[in-house]
Design a protein around this motif. Sequence first.
Motif, PDB file in Angstrom:
ATOM      1  N   ILE A 116       0.840  -1.196   0.000  1.00 55.41           N
ATOM      2  CA  ILE A 116       0.000   0.000   0.000  1.00 55.41           C
ATOM      3  C   ILE A 116       0.876   1.247   0.000  1.00 55.41           C
ATOM      4  CG2 ILE A 116      -1.631   1.368   1.362  1.00 55.41           C
ATOM      5  CD1 ILE A 116      -2.981  -1.230   2.189  1.00 55.41           C
ATOM      6  N   ARG A 120       1.014   4.078  -2.797  1.00 54.09           N
ATOM      7  CA  ARG A 120       0.624   5.431  -2.387  1.00 54.09           C
ATOM      8  C   ARG A 120       1.730   6.451  -2.608  1.00 54.09           C
ATOM      9  NH1 ARG A 120      -2.129   6.848   3.465  1.00 54.09           N
ATOM     10  NH2 ARG A 120      -2.650   9.014   3.027  1.00 54.09           N
ATOM     11  N   VAL A 169      -5.958  -2.216  -1.850  1.00 56.52           N
ATOM     12  CA  VAL A 169      -4.635  -1.585  -1.759  1.00 56.52           C
ATOM     13  C   VAL A 169      -4.585  -0.246  -2.483  1.00 56.52           C
ATOM     14  CG1 VAL A 169      -3.457  -3.786  -1.464  1.00 56.52           C
ATOM     15  CG2 VAL A 169      -3.731  -2.844  -3.761  1.00 56.52           C
TER      16      VAL A 169
END
Length: 370
Positions: A116, A120, A169
């Motif tokens: 994740i 991100r 995710v």
Amino acid sequence: MTSPSSRTARIVTTVKPEKILIAMSGGVDSSVAALLLSEAGCECVGATMRLFHNEDAGVSREKSCCSLEDVEDARSVAYQLGMPFYVFNFTDGFGEQVMDRFVDAYERGATPNPCIDCNRYMKFAKLVERAELLGCDAVATGHYARIEQENGRWLLKKAVDDSKDQSYVLYFLNQRQLAHLRFPLGTLHKTEAREIAEKHGLVNARKRDSQDICFVPDGDYARVIELRTGQKAKPGPFVDREGHVLGEHAGIIHYTIGQRKGLGLGIEHPYYVCEKRPEDNTVVLGPNEALFTTELDAGDFNWIAYETPPAELHVKAKIRYRQQEQPATVTQNPDGTVHVSFDEPQRAIARGQAVVLYDGDTVVGGGTIL
């Protein structure tokens, strides 16, 4: 099931031509995404992200997603499709934003999700910036998820193939990112993607999917943490919920909530890791039933479906990638964090993992479990 040829034709006719930067890992999914967008008439530019030096994680060059083989597979597909191809070096950012966050979380007794963080802070944040520099309209990846616009708001939705859905995710995506992202595989099943790759003779059509954390391909994450910090994990006591010492652990970084195996205790009754206390280097053990709870709080929360969410929401939520969503009520705490109350007790809720909220196929939002 719709045939690959008719499914491809539908995708090709519904994607508007634009200049797109394709994130290409060397795997079959991102390669098929590039193929579909090329067939749709888009001007595609391929890019592979070099995320870390293998020696930083103590792994061989052949065992990670940054291997030379993966780069060459991506380059081969880009060449076959007549696309320009770049390799971007993001190793410095990956070390800080992913590996260091991973280490810090374990040392604080949390259980991180580095995939994740990579999505991100690296893949989407960095690639959207790089796409703008290259004059691209959007970024595309091989993720299995869908993006739709309803009433002027961009929504993230689950993939058609529920077994491959990756919306969990991607809960952190904001409106600007969603507007500039394309997920061509969101309406495909994995088997169809492989059939399309086979039909077009892509070099990686039968390549196996990566299942591991890229910088921990052998699963020994504690070794990676020790290598990154330069320090060996400090042993400490195993205790039961009443505080009685049951034995000695090898260091809190070696354990996750719900773990039973590998404790090294010759005790007749099964014990599970229920809590990790970094403040006194203690690992708390208990019976399986002690792992169940209905409540959690989450911080760093990202709302996708709402600009301003209602005071109370009845949704479904999940606390790990492979879990089926469970009914829950969501409210906001005075400090800005979010409280999730499940209808039924959930097992092994772990700090550091993500809780993601769903309304049917739509991702309402998500955050980090506190």
